[in-house]
Design an enzyme around this catalytic site. Sequence first.
Site, PDB file in Angstrom:
ATOM      1  N   ASP A 196       0.923  -0.993   0.070  1.00  0.00           N
ATOM      2  CA  ASP A 196       0.005   0.279  -0.559  1.00  0.00           C
ATOM      3  C   ASP A 196       0.890   1.213   0.259  1.00  0.00           C
ATOM      4  OD1 ASP A 196      -2.828   1.250   0.405  1.00  0.00           O
ATOM      5  OD2 ASP A 196      -1.734   1.610   1.893  1.00  0.00           O
ATOM      6  N   GLU A 251       2.219  -0.440  -4.792  1.00  0.00           N
ATOM      7  CA  GLU A 251       0.130   0.180  -5.241  1.00  0.00           C
ATOM      8  C   GLU A 251       1.649   1.877  -5.178  1.00  0.00           C
ATOM      9  OE1 GLU A 251      -3.245   2.396  -3.682  1.00  0.00           O
ATOM     10  OE2 GLU A 251      -1.511   2.400  -2.616  1.00  0.00           O
TER      11      GLU A 251
END
Length: 498
Positions: A196, A251
Amino acid sequence: MTTTTPWWRDAVVYEVYPRSFSDASGDGEGDLEGLRRRLPYLSGLGVDALWLTPFYTSPLADGGYDVADYRDVDPRFGTLADFDALVADAHRLGLRIIIDIVPNHTSSAHPWFSEAVRTGEGRERYHFRDGETAPNDWRSNFGGPAWSRTPDGQWYLHLYTPDQPDLNWHHPEVREEFESVLRFWLDRDVDGFRIDVAAGLFKHPDLPDLGALGTHAPGSPMYGRPEVHEIYRNWRSILDSYPGERMAVGEVWTESPEDLALYVRPDELHQAFQFHLLLAPWSARAFRETVQTCLDSPSGRAPTWVLSNHDVIRHRSRYGAEERSRSALMFILALPGSAYLYQGEELGLPEVFDLPDEARQDPIFFQGKGIGRDGCRVPLPWSGTQQPYGFTTGKPWLPQPSDWGRLTVEAQERDPSSMLSFYRRALALRRTLRGTLPPTLEWQEWPHPEVLAFRRGDLVCAVNFGEEPVEFQGDVLLASGPVAEGRIAGGGAVWLRS
């Protein structure tokens, strides 16, 4: 000498948002046991791997991306024993398991931050600053300032909610902690990690004002700092030390393909998400330019294709028609690289725009930056004709629409023309073709400008982005809908054997 293609390079990965997938406990929230019981469904769908969004101990201020304990399962989702059983069953069915890792920030309930606020100890692990005013002009991604104050008057940085304080990755204890966390889950046999906010770990040590500089622009003090690459080289060495082709996908939001390519160098991450199709309009030109830009860049050596995820409006609603949704799936499945699917897209689920305000839970909504992401996180419909559609025996944590009875797994399994039946056919055919297709494509000229077509070996994929039917020639392997008189319907697609 023959070489084996790594499993992740052309895998179809299914994203599971555990809170909304399947509830075995009856408390209205999905859990790991509910997911484990549905593994045969996912195996039968034809995917290769599952990506689980966070299930760690968390106050759920941001859907689990505010982690209070990186080495445990939140009791609402189950236990570590439940996780181990899930991984074991998935592996028996031939499914790999990828889990989220959230290294940019912790929860404000994390012991490190709680201790820092209570006693002042360990504040160097985060970004604390003195001053009468906020240290700089940075803004939270969810709206409002990126700085909040503790009771003693110090400021701390949070690029998301105030409940998600950013870690200071210049501090060696932060690096050591996350290397330990990776090993903890690798020892539990996970196959990979989705990272993330992968570009956001490091901030400029002086925390200067952003001014007119774009958030993700080259030289930004907030994202894409060069120090992050040392971290991923270390993580890659950890992954490579385990058997079974463990992997990591980042990401990464950047403003150029060249920046993105830095994250997927041979000694760093295996993949970085190609998000541009999430932003592309329904247009032959836009889809072609998006794909070609990716394939031309150094990051195109291991492309990933995404149409929906837990952060965006479902593509069934973005494109406005089921036929287009089917065609978009055929498009990405025919491309070289891997495809990431989001739970429920195989059912043709639309975005739920009309959730009542009192039901919403996304911090984006509460911080006034839009309706938020709850609309793509509504629990899945499994069976029956009314809420909770087999998702739970209790009350779903988000309400489901009253007309979803026709979209349940149960209803669609009885219908050979349903979206679910189509996904199963498409994924089965892709698996059959996968080993026979070259890792490159050739764009094909078509008489009609609204048709986008490309060839990979003996496979031709053609998508009609226009409204009117268009003629084609060739043997049909798969079509998004009925093919009449050798024509692709408006919004339709075909796979042809050339």
